[in-house]
Scaffold this motif. Structure first.
Motif, PDB file in Angstrom:
ATOM      1  N   LYS A   2       0.850  -1.190   0.000  1.00 17.05           N
ATOM      2  CA  LYS A   2       0.000   0.000   0.000  1.00 17.05           C
ATOM      3  C   LYS A   2       0.885   1.239   0.000  1.00 17.05           C
ATOM      4  O   LYS A   2       1.758   1.388   0.840  1.00 17.05           O
ATOM      5  N   ARG A   3       0.661   2.075  -0.954  1.00 20.35           N
ATOM      6  CA  ARG A   3       1.425   3.321  -1.032  1.00 20.35           C
ATOM      7  C   ARG A   3       0.718   4.401  -0.233  1.00 20.35           C
ATOM      8  O   ARG A   3      -0.494   4.431  -0.138  1.00 20.35           O
ATOM      9  N   LYS A   4       1.508   5.297   0.323  1.00 21.10           N
ATOM     10  CA  LYS A   4       0.943   6.398   1.099  1.00 21.10           C
ATOM     11  C   LYS A   4       0.358   7.440   0.162  1.00 21.10           C
ATOM     12  O   LYS A   4       0.896   7.716  -0.905  1.00 21.10           O
ATOM     13  N   THR A   5      -0.747   8.029   0.608  1.00 23.66           N
ATOM     14  CA  THR A   5      -1.376   9.097  -0.160  1.00 23.66           C
ATOM     15  C   THR A   5      -0.606  10.399   0.072  1.00 23.66           C
ATOM     16  O   THR A   5       0.207  10.498   1.002  1.00 23.66           O
ATOM     17  N   ALA A   6      -0.902  11.381  -0.746  1.00 25.08           N
ATOM     18  CA  ALA A   6      -0.267  12.693  -0.570  1.00 25.08           C
ATOM     19  C   ALA A   6      -0.617  13.263   0.808  1.00 25.08           C
ATOM     20  O   ALA A   6       0.242  13.844   1.485  1.00 25.08           O
ATOM     21  N   LYS A   7      -1.864  13.079   1.256  1.00 33.28           N
ATOM     22  CA  LYS A   7      -2.260  13.562   2.578  1.00 33.28           C
ATOM     23  C   LYS A   7      -1.411  12.894   3.661  1.00 33.28           C
ATOM     24  O   LYS A   7      -0.947  13.558   4.587  1.00 33.28           O
ATOM     25  N   GLU A   8      -1.239  11.590   3.552  1.00 31.33           N
ATOM     26  CA  GLU A   8      -0.442  10.857   4.543  1.00 31.33           C
ATOM     27  C   GLU A   8       1.013  11.319   4.532  1.00 31.33           C
ATOM     28  O   GLU A   8       1.627  11.474   5.587  1.00 31.33           O
ATOM     29  N   MET A   9       1.549  11.557   3.338  1.00 32.97           N
ATOM     30  CA  MET A   9       2.943  12.018   3.232  1.00 32.97           C
ATOM     31  C   MET A   9       3.109  13.420   3.829  1.00 32.97           C
ATOM     32  O   MET A   9       4.100  13.687   4.521  1.00 32.97           O
ATOM     33  N   LEU A  10       2.156  14.294   3.579  1.00 38.68           N
ATOM     34  CA  LEU A  10       2.228  15.645   4.142  1.00 38.68           C
ATOM     35  C   LEU A  10       2.112  15.597   5.664  1.00 38.68           C
ATOM     36  O   LEU A  10       2.833  16.304   6.370  1.00 38.68           O
ATOM     37  N   ALA A  11       1.227  14.745   6.172  1.00 33.02           N
ATOM     38  CA  ALA A  11       1.078  14.600   7.630  1.00 33.02           C
ATOM     39  C   ALA A  11       2.354  14.034   8.241  1.00 33.02           C
ATOM     40  O   ALA A  11       2.807  14.489   9.299  1.00 33.02           O
ATOM     41  N   GLU A  12       2.936  13.047   7.584  1.00 32.37           N
ATOM     42  CA  GLU A  12       4.191  12.466   8.070  1.00 32.37           C
ATOM     43  C   GLU A  12       5.298  13.522   8.086  1.00 32.37           C
ATOM     44  O   GLU A  12       6.077  13.604   9.032  1.00 32.37           O
TER      45      GLU A  12
END
Length: 182
Positions: A2-12
């Motif tokens: 599962k690849r991270k979404t842009a939202k998840e990457m920004l939150a990370e």
């Protein structure tokens, strides 16, 4: 995989920055530079960094609360997993509490998120279409008290582990809610 979404990457990216810097000092530019996204992408997904923080908090809280839909899932386990999440994110949450318009600002937001989540659990367990006024008051009181305790614990007022914290949450559950959650 599962690849991270842009939202998840920004939150990370935001959480990484918050490990080293006060939240009120982190800019959108810092967030996007840290993860390689553009301002356009950021603003397509979030209004501002506070919207990102809210989304991230709701997402992590929702992952635990969604499990309560399973008939075999015990409320005590929900409390323990919540306490473990707060323990894992303690320094990050402390930064949010200290640097987002004061302690009251983020804790007020937490109370509303917890109230909405717990209300859904009680509705699901009770079969009611809508909570009656007293039940809403019990849920609201419980959420306000537990969030205040979480904030105090995060800020170091109580030197106990997540297990003890979850136990206190369980023992403080108002008796009228026992039938729906315990």
């Amino acid at each position: 995989m599962k690849r991270k979404t842009a939202k998840e990457m920004l939150a990370e990216s935001f959480r990484e920055l918050a490990e080293k810097k006060a939240v009120d000092k982190i800019t959108v530019q810092d967030i996007i530079e840290n993860c390689g996204y553009s301002k356009t992408t950021f603003y397509r997904l979030f209004k501002d960094k506070y919207d990102l923080m809210a989304w991230d908090y709701i997402r992590s809280h929702k992952q635990i609360m969604d499990q309560t839909e399973d008939a075999d899932y015990e409320w005590k386990r929900t409390l323990m997993e919540g306490a473990m999440l707060f323990h894992e994110q303690k320094e990050y949450l402390k930064n949010l509490l200290l640097h987002t318009g004061g302690l009251d600002s983020f804790s007020r937001y937490m109370k509303q998120v917890h109230f909405e989540s717990l209300s859904k659990c009680v509705l699901r367990a009770s079969g009611m279409e809508e909570l009656d006024i007293k039940t809403r008051m019990y849920v609201r009181t419980y959420c306000q008290g537990t969030v205040d305790l979480i904030c105090d614990w995060i800020m170091g007022a109580y030197d106990v582990g997540p297990e003890e914290l979850a136990e206190v949450f369980e023992k403080c559950l108002p008796e009228p809610l026992h039938q729906y959650l315990l």
